[in-house]
Design a protein around this motif. Structure first.
Motif, short mmCIF file in Angstrom:
data_model
loop_
_atom_site.label_atom_id
_atom_site.label_comp_id
_atom_site.label_asym_id
_atom_site.label_seq_id
_atom_site.Cartn_x
_atom_site.Cartn_y
_atom_site.Cartn_z
N LEU A 97 1.23 -1.26 -0.03
CA LEU A 97 -0.25 -0.28 -0.10
C LEU A 97 0.68 1.26 0.47
O LEU A 97 1.90 1.28 1.06
CB LEU A 97 -0.89 0.03 1.47
N THR A 98 0.34 2.24 -0.45
CA THR A 98 0.73 3.71 -0.67
C THR A 98 0.17 4.36 0.43
O THR A 98 0.97 5.12 1.40
CB THR A 98 0.46 4.61 -1.13
N THR A 99 -0.88 4.58 0.88
CA THR A 99 -1.97 4.63 1.32
C THR A 99 -2.52 3.77 2.18
O THR A 99 -3.48 2.84 1.79
CB THR A 99 -2.90 5.77 1.55
N ILE A 351 -8.70 10.01 -2.37
CA ILE A 351 -10.29 10.80 -2.45
C ILE A 351 -9.68 11.80 -3.97
O ILE A 351 -10.37 11.43 -5.29
CB ILE A 351 -9.38 12.72 -2.80
N ARG A 352 -8.97 11.47 -5.14
CA ARG A 352 -8.15 11.94 -6.37
C ARG A 352 -8.28 10.72 -7.19
O ARG A 352 -8.36 10.55 -8.58
CB ARG A 352 -7.52 12.87 -6.98
N ARG A 353 -7.23 9.77 -6.92
CA ARG A 353 -6.99 8.82 -7.94
C ARG A 353 -5.57 8.99 -8.54
O ARG A 353 -5.82 8.23 -9.42
CB ARG A 353 -8.07 7.67 -7.59
N LYS A 354 -5.30 9.80 -8.31
CA LYS A 354 -4.19 9.86 -9.60
C LYS A 354 -2.22 10.31 -8.42
O LYS A 354 -1.99 11.04 -9.23
CB LYS A 354 -4.65 11.80 -9.86
N ALA A 355 -2.38 9.28 -8.06
CA ALA A 355 -0.95 9.37 -7.45
C ALA A 355 0.26 9.53 -8.08
O ALA A 355 1.41 10.07 -7.51
CB ALA A 355 -0.93 7.73 -7.11
N GLY A 356 0.21 9.58 -9.20
CA GLY A 356 0.97 9.23 -10.68
C GLY A 356 1.10 10.77 -10.92
O GLY A 356 2.50 11.97 -11.98
N ASP A 357 0.60 11.53 -10.85
CA ASP A 357 0.11 13.37 -11.43
C ASP A 357 0.98 15.15 -10.67
O ASP A 357 0.26 14.92 -9.24
CB ASP A 357 -1.45 13.90 -11.22
N GLU A 358 2.19 14.79 -10.84
CA GLU A 358 2.74 15.44 -10.14
C GLU A 358 2.48 17.45 -10.31
O GLU A 358 2.39 17.82 -9.31
CB GLU A 358 4.52 15.66 -10.58
N LYS A 359 1.93 17.54 -11.10
CA LYS A 359 1.12 19.11 -10.82
C LYS A 359 0.54 18.86 -9.82
O LYS A 359 -0.10 19.55 -9.61
CB LYS A 359 0.68 19.54 -12.17
N LEU A 360 -0.64 17.99 -9.92
CA LEU A 360 -2.07 17.89 -9.00
C LEU A 360 -1.00 17.69 -7.74
O LEU A 360 -1.77 18.28 -6.20
CB LEU A 360 -2.83 16.92 -9.35
#
Length: 471
Positions: A97-99, A351-360
């Protein structure tokens, strides 16, 4: 002016560590330190992160109202940390797990997942704001007010500094900065204890003798079941608080999940858990010494700041003020920086499910800092109780549903109606508040830290009553 130099040097070292540890940093580095963190560094840093500025100020003052009975809760912490090491960590590592709230989605359902993550966001934001409030009011008293700078500017500057040294490396940087801050914290604590002993003209042996014979050194309460300091209430509450505020808390577990292997993470958790009793014993020892210097006419949270203020009026003892500021900075920043990192991680991953989005991730980190500032300013307006109690009271209401969710998932094979889980997790704390108010009115009994267990039990019962057929 010299205090400001101390602060600047301190942050210069943090930024240097951040620069060295965040080269070629990416999202994996920010969230999990690429799973390469040395377990002993994680364990040492977690001690400082758990202690926080609240402990630095409030725990010494506890001797005025509850002697050393807080150690009963610390003994319970050890049991909680063992449960985490040998029950929860194997689960988290097996699922990679990451979280940790991802487990709720896999076991209970989508809404359970979002509910758990949302309760963490609320719990961590409020709890971290309470902790960081300490360093802000101390710096306001000793640095910013003399310079004519308002409290709001103080808060913004302190939070901005955290953002600057965590924005790239995230948890990968914090493993090392937390270790440095823990070292600063205990160095300051020991030297302040020696200063108090010096003012009392006590040798180490004399101090041990005086403290052990003091009525404030009482640790155990077995004969009063109504007292909130009863051993079993404190011990069991300590075990559950450790499980919930560490094992079910993304902030603390994110550090453990940076270790290379499960075995390393378990060594980290056991070492950290065993160190908690002697660490808090030092703070309580300081409290006894300070009451001998100042008397007992102060509130608990005023004890250490008053000692520092009185001592620092002498140029010969100005060094003590610098130690205090250093200790407060180290204790508060080691908990606040990891809190902001874990909040960013939870929002992006859960919440957003975008672990790979560096800008986010970068944008979220800034937004969390802004919310952090708002919560601290809000708490300044509302706070009316001991800071350490405030944290545990908040934890009882906001972490209770997390306890119920994880216990239900781990120890039953039933499947709750996922759509009802958010409502159950909201109703349970409200019922706890109503029950607490009712018992005070009818029996003059006020729930203490055991409220956390009651809250978790009500959440568990609600999930059980809304189960589908057995899996």
């Amino acid at each position: 002016m010299t205090i400001l130099i101390t602060i600047l040097v301190y942050f210069a070292i943090l930024f240097a560590i951040s620069h060295l540890t965040s080269k070629k940093a990416d999202n994996s580095m920010f969230y999990r330190a690429n799973r390469r963190a040395p377990w002993y560094m994680v364990a040492f840093g977690m001690i400082g992160a758990s202690i926080s500025g609240v402990t630095f100020v409030s725990v010494p003052g506890m001797v005025l109202t509850s002697q050393m009975t807080y150690l009963q809760m610390c003994l319970g912490f050890i049991v909680g940390y063992l449960v985490i090491a040998f029950l929860l960590l194997p689960l988290y590592y097996r699922l990679n797990l990451t979280t940790i709230y991802t487990y709720l989605g896999q076991r209970l359902g989508e809404r359970s997942y979002l509910t758990g993550a949302s309760f963490f966001l609320l719990s961590k934001m409020t709890g971290a704001a309470v902790r960081f409030y300490v360093v802000c009011i101390i710096l306001q008293q000793f640095v910013f007010t003399p310079a004519g700078i308002p409290f709001a500017v103080n808060v913004v500057v302190m939070v901005m500094l955290i953002w600057l040294y965590t924005r790239r490396g995230g948890i990968g940087t914090l493993v090392f900065t937390d270790s440095f801050q823990t070292l600063c914290l205990f160095t300051a604590l020991v030297l302040i204890i020696l200063e108090a002993m010096s003012q009392l003209h006590l040798s180490v042996g004399d101090a041990i003798s005086v403290i052990s014979h003091s009525p404030m050194s009482n640790v155990f309460v077995f004969d009063d079941w109504i007292s909130p300091h009863n051993f079993w209430k404190q011990f069991l509450s300590g075990a559950f608080i450790a499980i919930v505020m560490t094992g079910l808390d993304q902030d603390m577990m994110q550090k453990n999940l940076t270790c290379k292997t499960l075995r390393d993470a378990q060594k980290d958790m056991c070492t950290y858990g065993m160190a908690f009793v002697p660490a808090n014993l030092l703070f309580l020892t300081l409290g006894v010494l300070l009451t001998m210097v100042l008397g007992t006419g102060l509130k608990g949270d005023e004890l250490l700041p008053t000692f520092i203020q009185n001592t620092s009026t002498s140029n010969a003892s100005l060094f003590t003020l610098h130690l205090f500021i250093l200790g407060i900075l180290a204790a508060s920043f080691s908990s606040a920086d990891s809190a902001l990192t874990s909040l960013t991680t939870c929002y992006c991953v859960d919440i957003r499910r975008k672990a790979g989005d560096e800008k986010l991730r970068k944008r979220t980190h800034i937004i969390m800092c802004l919310f952090f500032v708002l919560f601290i300013l809000l708490f300044r307006q509302l706070n009316s109780t001991s800071l350490i109690d405030a944290i545990y009271i908040l934890a009882s209401y906001t972490y209770g549903p997390l306890l119920g969710l994880f216990v239900f998932g781990l120890f039953t094979t039933k499947q709750p109606q996922d759509r009802l889980v958010p409502y159950i997790c909201i109703v349970s704390p409200l019922l706890c508040y109503a029950l607490d108010s009712m018992t005070v009115h009818l029996f003059n009994y006020h729930f203490g830290y055991e409220l956390l267990m009651l809250n978790g039990a009500l959440t568990f019962a609600g999930l059980w009553l809304t189960t589908k057929r057995t899996i």
